[in-house]
Design a protein around this motif. Structure first.
Motif, PDB file in Angstrom:
ATOM      1  N   ILE A 145      20.173  74.516  36.751  1.00 35.39           N
ATOM      2  CA  ILE A 145      19.385  74.078  35.472  1.00 35.39           C
ATOM      3  C   ILE A 145      17.992  73.067  35.128  1.00 35.39           C
ATOM      4  O   ILE A 145      17.538  72.384  36.349  1.00 35.39           O
ATOM      5  N   GLY A 146      16.823  73.512  34.815  1.00 31.77           N
ATOM      6  CA  GLY A 146      15.647  73.437  34.643  1.00 31.77           C
ATOM      7  C   GLY A 146      15.417  72.594  33.489  1.00 31.77           C
ATOM      8  O   GLY A 146      15.456  72.136  32.550  1.00 31.77           O
ATOM      9  N   VAL A 147      14.382  71.078  34.497  1.00 32.95           N
ATOM     10  CA  VAL A 147      14.028  70.093  33.526  1.00 32.95           C
ATOM     11  C   VAL A 147      12.363  69.682  33.583  1.00 32.95           C
ATOM     12  O   VAL A 147      11.814  69.720  34.739  1.00 32.95           O
ATOM     13  N   PRO A 148      12.000  70.444  32.114  1.00 35.71           N
ATOM     14  CA  PRO A 148      10.752  70.758  32.205  1.00 35.71           C
ATOM     15  C   PRO A 148       9.969  69.443  32.261  1.00 35.71           C
ATOM     16  O   PRO A 148      10.562  68.886  31.083  1.00 35.71           O
ATOM     17  N   GLU A 149       9.122  68.961  32.600  1.00 34.26           N
ATOM     18  CA  GLU A 149       8.356  67.923  32.664  1.00 34.26           C
ATOM     19  C   GLU A 149       7.285  67.424  31.677  1.00 34.26           C
ATOM     20  O   GLU A 149       7.698  65.885  31.365  1.00 34.26           O
ATOM     21  N   GLU A 150       6.954  67.894  31.233  1.00 34.22           N
ATOM     22  CA  GLU A 150       6.645  67.914  30.290  1.00 34.22           C
ATOM     23  C   GLU A 150       7.086  67.480  28.664  1.00 34.22           C
ATOM     24  O   GLU A 150       6.474  67.164  28.374  1.00 34.22           O
ATOM     25  N   PHE A 151       8.520  67.462  28.743  1.00 37.55           N
ATOM     26  CA  PHE A 151       9.321  66.695  27.574  1.00 37.55           C
ATOM     27  C   PHE A 151       9.653  65.594  28.096  1.00 37.55           C
ATOM     28  O   PHE A 151      10.432  64.738  27.407  1.00 37.55           O
ATOM     29  N   PHE A 152       9.088  64.834  28.803  1.00 40.70           N
ATOM     30  CA  PHE A 152       9.459  63.848  29.593  1.00 40.70           C
ATOM     31  C   PHE A 152       7.514  62.656  29.635  1.00 40.70           C
ATOM     32  O   PHE A 152       7.825  61.251  30.315  1.00 40.70           O
ATOM     33  N   VAL A 203      18.587  57.674  28.448  1.00 39.40           N
ATOM     34  CA  VAL A 203      20.325  58.362  28.719  1.00 39.40           C
ATOM     35  C   VAL A 203      20.018  60.202  28.638  1.00 39.40           C
ATOM     36  O   VAL A 203      21.144  60.459  29.396  1.00 39.40           O
ATOM     37  N   ILE A 204      19.482  60.985  28.829  1.00 38.24           N
ATOM     38  CA  ILE A 204      19.308  61.945  28.941  1.00 38.24           C
ATOM     39  C   ILE A 204      18.950  61.856  30.246  1.00 38.24           C
ATOM     40  O   ILE A 204      19.881  63.123  30.891  1.00 38.24           O
ATOM     41  N   GLU A 205      18.518  60.982  31.242  1.00 39.08           N
ATOM     42  CA  GLU A 205      18.328  61.237  32.995  1.00 39.08           C
ATOM     43  C   GLU A 205      19.993  61.291  32.809  1.00 39.08           C
ATOM     44  O   GLU A 205      20.015  60.915  33.867  1.00 39.08           O
ATOM     45  N   ASP A 206      20.689  59.968  32.421  1.00 41.70           N
ATOM     46  CA  ASP A 206      21.924  59.673  32.504  1.00 41.70           C
ATOM     47  C   ASP A 206      22.300  60.638  32.488  1.00 41.70           C
ATOM     48  O   ASP A 206      23.349  60.854  33.339  1.00 41.70           O
ATOM     49  N   ALA A 207      22.517  61.865  32.241  1.00 46.94           N
ATOM     50  CA  ALA A 207      22.632  62.931  31.483  1.00 46.94           C
ATOM     51  C   ALA A 207      23.286  63.967  32.731  1.00 46.94           C
ATOM     52  O   ALA A 207      23.916  64.654  33.079  1.00 46.94           O
ATOM     53  N   ILE A 208      21.708  64.163  32.967  1.00 38.83           N
ATOM     54  CA  ILE A 208      21.346  64.723  33.852  1.00 38.83           C
ATOM     55  C   ILE A 208      21.513  64.980  34.854  1.00 38.83           C
ATOM     56  O   ILE A 208      22.083  65.726  36.157  1.00 38.83           O
ATOM     57  N   ARG A 229      24.394  66.916  37.932  1.00 36.17           N
ATOM     58  CA  ARG A 229      23.951  66.663  39.091  1.00 36.17           C
ATOM     59  C   ARG A 229      25.450  66.604  39.533  1.00 36.17           C
ATOM     60  O   ARG A 229      26.032  67.546  40.397  1.00 36.17           O
ATOM     61  N   GLU A 230      25.510  65.583  39.993  1.00 31.52           N
ATOM     62  CA  GLU A 230      27.226  65.036  40.201  1.00 31.52           C
ATOM     63  C   GLU A 230      28.637  66.426  39.752  1.00 31.52           C
ATOM     64  O   GLU A 230      29.351  65.913  41.085  1.00 31.52           O
ATOM     65  N   LEU A 231      28.295  66.898  38.984  1.00 31.28           N
ATOM     66  CA  LEU A 231      29.070  68.183  38.687  1.00 31.28           C
ATOM     67  C   LEU A 231      28.956  69.191  39.713  1.00 31.28           C
ATOM     68  O   LEU A 231      29.547  70.011  39.009  1.00 31.28           O
ATOM     69  N   GLY A 232      27.654  68.756  39.658  1.00 32.24           N
ATOM     70  CA  GLY A 232      27.755  69.976  40.756  1.00 32.24           C
ATOM     71  C   GLY A 232      26.704  71.179  40.852  1.00 32.24           C
ATOM     72  O   GLY A 232      26.226  72.053  41.347  1.00 32.24           O
ATOM     73  N   HIS A 233      26.088  71.362  39.699  1.00 28.90           N
ATOM     74  CA  HIS A 233      25.038  72.435  39.170  1.00 28.90           C
ATOM     75  C   HIS A 233      24.103  71.394  40.008  1.00 28.90           C
ATOM     76  O   HIS A 233      23.257  70.855  39.717  1.00 28.90           O
ATOM     77  N   GLU A 234      22.780  72.597  39.863  1.00 26.33           N
ATOM     78  CA  GLU A 234      21.878  72.403  40.701  1.00 26.33           C
ATOM     79  C   GLU A 234      20.376  72.071  39.643  1.00 26.33           C
ATOM     80  O   GLU A 234      19.947  72.551  38.610  1.00 26.33           O
ATOM     81  N   ILE A 235      19.951  70.963  40.005  1.00 26.77           N
ATOM     82  CA  ILE A 235      19.113  70.160  38.742  1.00 26.77           C
ATOM     83  C   ILE A 235      17.356  70.808  39.673  1.00 26.77           C
ATOM     84  O   ILE A 235      17.082  70.246  40.615  1.00 26.77           O
ATOM     85  N   ILE A 258      19.679  77.571  32.532  1.00 26.18           N
ATOM     86  CA  ILE A 258      19.275  76.667  31.521  1.00 26.18           C
ATOM     87  C   ILE A 258      18.063  75.658  31.680  1.00 26.18           C
ATOM     88  O   ILE A 258      18.683  75.202  32.315  1.00 26.18           O
ATOM     89  N   ILE A 259      17.407  75.675  30.896  1.00 23.37           N
ATOM     90  CA  ILE A 259      16.697  73.907  30.575  1.00 23.37           C
ATOM     91  C   ILE A 259      17.272  73.185  29.938  1.00 23.37           C
ATOM     92  O   ILE A 259      17.711  73.443  28.525  1.00 23.37           O
ATOM     93  N   LEU A 260      17.388  71.766  30.474  1.00 22.68           N
ATOM     94  CA  LEU A 260      17.712  70.762  29.243  1.00 22.68           C
ATOM     95  C   LEU A 260      16.687  69.900  28.804  1.00 22.68           C
ATOM     96  O   LEU A 260      16.254  69.148  29.712  1.00 22.68           O
ATOM     97  N   THR A 261      16.800  69.401  27.903  1.00 19.67           N
ATOM     98  CA  THR A 261      15.636  68.319  27.073  1.00 19.67           C
ATOM     99  C   THR A 261      16.196  67.292  26.560  1.00 19.67           C
ATOM    100  O   THR A 261      16.969  67.580  25.778  1.00 19.67           O
ATOM    101  N   PRO A 262      15.351  66.169  26.332  1.00 18.39           N
ATOM    102  CA  PRO A 262      16.156  65.134  25.027  1.00 18.39           C
ATOM    103  C   PRO A 262      16.198  66.309  23.614  1.00 18.39           C
ATOM    104  O   PRO A 262      14.923  67.591  23.531  1.00 18.39           O
ATOM    105  N   THR A 263      16.316  66.238  22.095  1.00 18.62           N
ATOM    106  CA  THR A 263      16.693  66.709  21.437  1.00 18.62           C
ATOM    107  C   THR A 263      15.368  66.835  20.870  1.00 18.62           C
ATOM    108  O   THR A 263      14.575  66.702  20.129  1.00 18.62           O
TER     109      THR A 263
END
Lengths: 476, 95
Positions: free
Chosen positions: A264-271, A282-287, A291-297, A400-405
């Motif tokens: 999972i990609g987290v783009p710096e520009e969206f934060f 809230v989004i950082e908690d979701a990320i 991570r806890e579920l075993g996905h690579e961030i 997949i990329i994850l961002t706030p909506t």
């Protein structure tokens, strides 16, 4: 008593199949919800209760005769008023089409109708999709059911609000720059912006033709897959439509899918600047949960993000100014009595469009006009190529990329009345997706008080299954 | 020409009649939006190919007659101003 506010399509399917409820009871429960909420929320422009109950009773009869209950069969829903429906008024939220009764059906409506879904009515929207708040409708503002002093997001705000209060178990919106994802985020729902062409646009009233996509707003990811299984796929009447195998629901329920882990990609520009710190948390908690579920961030960069909003609007408004030229009051829509051709067209358009639509037509006409097209339109199309490259490069690194909506919580109604640009910037995280054509979904990441915060999952072309799967893992 | 003149000009092209008040309101709003769009000038785009829409391919089908709207349906949006299945319009050229 059926609680339609929380009832999912999946649950309704089981209840109908087990004869726990009839389709008429289910439909009536949604109608009751609409009747008790509409004076406060204003999610619908037109309701079709008689047609709905008539169809529901036919479906009850079919179920009694052994018809299988699956998919959207017997499920009440609403349709954004951007889709033409034969014999049912279709306004696009505008005065110019206030009394327009189409002569044909949009592909998405036809597919749902044939699959047994029950139309409750047509939902309110920013006129011609021009807005992110549903404050720009000729038929008044729609309020957010989670907090009625706030906007529901837009432009499919009527769709979001209706699903949130139980006025149908799902809705079909149109997403051009975030119009499904914004209401999903603000109303605590799932909103889908499919790959460009995955769902036929035949019969959808265009905002910007090269961005427009058709997708569902639902309560859960599972429900979104159920609707996509019905509406996706090639259509002879939309040359941009693409093939689809329509096994979205099956895919997310496979054991292999449930155990699948993603990069999972987290783009710096969206934060960075502009994001509400509470939303960010809230989004950082979701990320963290992923991570806890075993996905690579993986931290990534989308360096052209800064230019996306400008490019999006230049192209989108150029296209909308061109698309709306067809509204001349000659073949349908608002009519005026005058003996002068030029005067007639001008008068119809001047009276028929909202101020926001006029603003957008003016800018689009400007950016396309001789002398300015090089400076704006042609440049923006080049930036669009850079945006495509940027996402392509990112998807070589991550799945997949994850961002706030949305960068903020839903604004209070009227908050941005005098500053359209500020309202437009609210779309920054969603609108960079449409020029690229890739899919994105919004799903609830958490809440702040009564308000919901959505996260956006973005994937490469035709990666909907993976987006739904990752979303599903968060909701399970 | 000033931006105000430009906007008044495109309003005419777009067949929109703006009141003085609307023009007064729109000009600064549109100006700030167009200024915002200038951010695109920061990019060196000389080496980027211009494409109208690189996602699309042309699609054609065999030229067979298929079911479509009847003439009556096609003109049904104008009940009052159609004659014999055609739209009746104002005269465009002078006699």
């Amino acid at each position: 008593m059926i609680d339609v506010k929380t009832l999912t399509i999946q649950e309704a399917n089981q209840m109908l199949a087990n004869n726990e409820i009839t389709c008429v009871e289910l439909t009536q429960a949604c109608i009751d919800a609409i009747e008790s909420n509409e004076s406060e929320i204003n999610a619908f422009v037109t309701t079709t209760f008689d047609l709905a109950l008539e169809k529901a009773s036919k479906i009850d009869q079919e179920i009694a005769e052994g018809h299988e209950v699956t998919g959207v069969y017997g499920i009440p829903y609403s349709l954004k008023d951007a889709y033409v429906t034969k014999g049912i008024k279709t306004t696009a939220g505008s005065k110019i089409l206030e009394n327009y009764v189409p002569a044909y059906d949009a592909a998405v409506y036809k597919k749902l109708d044939e699959a047994g879904a029950i139309l409750l009515g047509k939902t309110n929207m920013d006129s011609f999709g021009h807005g992110s708040s549903t404050e720009n409708s000729h038929f008044g503002v729609t309020c957010n059911p989670l907090d009625t002093s706030r906007v529901p997001g837009g432009s499919s705000g009527g769709s979001g609000a209706a699903v949130a209060y139980g006025g149908g178990l799902f809705s079909i919106g149109e997403d051009t720059g975030g119009s499904n994802r914004a209401p999903a985020s603000f109303c605590g729902l799932v909103g889908v912006k499919p790959t460009y062409g995955l769902v036929s646009r035949y019969g959808s009233i265009a905002y910007a033709s090269s961005y427009d996509t058709v997708g569902p707003i639902t309560k859960t990811i599972q429900d979104a897959t159920i609707v996509m299984d019905v509406i996706a796929g090639k259509d002879d009447y939309d040359a941009t439509s693409i093939e689809s195998d329509n096994d979205y629901e099956k895919f997310i329920n496979k054991e292999d899918s449930k155990s699948k882990r993603y990069k999972i990609g987290v783009p710096e520009e969206f934060f960075q600047e502009g994001i509400d710190p509470e939303v960010k948390k809230v989004i950082e908690d979701a990320i963290e949960k992923y991570r806890e579920l075993g996905h690579e961030i993986i931290d990534i960069n989308l360096p052209y993000t800064k230019y996306a909003v400008a490019a999006y609007y230049v192209i989108g408004l150029s296209e909308t100014s061109s698309n709306l030229n067809r509204l001349d009051g000659i073949r349908y829509g608002l009519d005026v009595e005058t003996d002068n051709w030029e005067e007639k067209i001008t008068q119809v358009r001047t009276e028929g469009f909202t101020p926001e639509t006029k603003r957008r037509i003016l800018i689009g006409t400007y950016t396309l006009s001789a002398g300015f097209a090089d400076q704006y339109y042609n440049k923006a199309q080049k930036v669009r190529e850079l945006l495509k490259d940027q996402f392509q490069n990112a998807f070589e690194q991550v799945d997949i990329i994850l961002t706030p909506t949305m960068p903020v919580l839903p604004p209070v109604i009227g908050e941005h009345d005098d500053d359209p640009l500020k309202m437009w910037l609210m779309d920054a995280y969603t609108c960079s997706i449409n020029p690229v054509g890739i899919p994105a979904i919004s799903l609830p990441a958490g809440s702040i008080g009564d308000l919901s915060v959505g996260m956006q999952l973005i994937g490469p072309m035709e990666s909907e299954k993976e987006l739904f799967n990752l979303g599903m893992q968060f909701q399970s | 020409m000033s931006r105000k003149d430009d906007i008044a000009h495109v309003a005419k092209l777009a067949k929109l009649k703006l009141t003085d008040q609307e023009l007064e309101d729109f000009v600064p709003q549109i100006e700030s939006i167009l200024d915002y769009m200038q951010v695109l000038n920061e990019l060196d785009l000389d080496l980027v190919d211009f494409k109208y829409n690189s996602m699309l391919n042309n699609v054609t089908r065999d030229d067979e007659v298929k079911e479509s709207l009847t003439q009556e349906e096609a003109v049904s949006g104008r009940v009052n101003t159609q004659t014999d299945g055609a739209f009746t319009l104002n005269r465009v050229v002078k006699k």
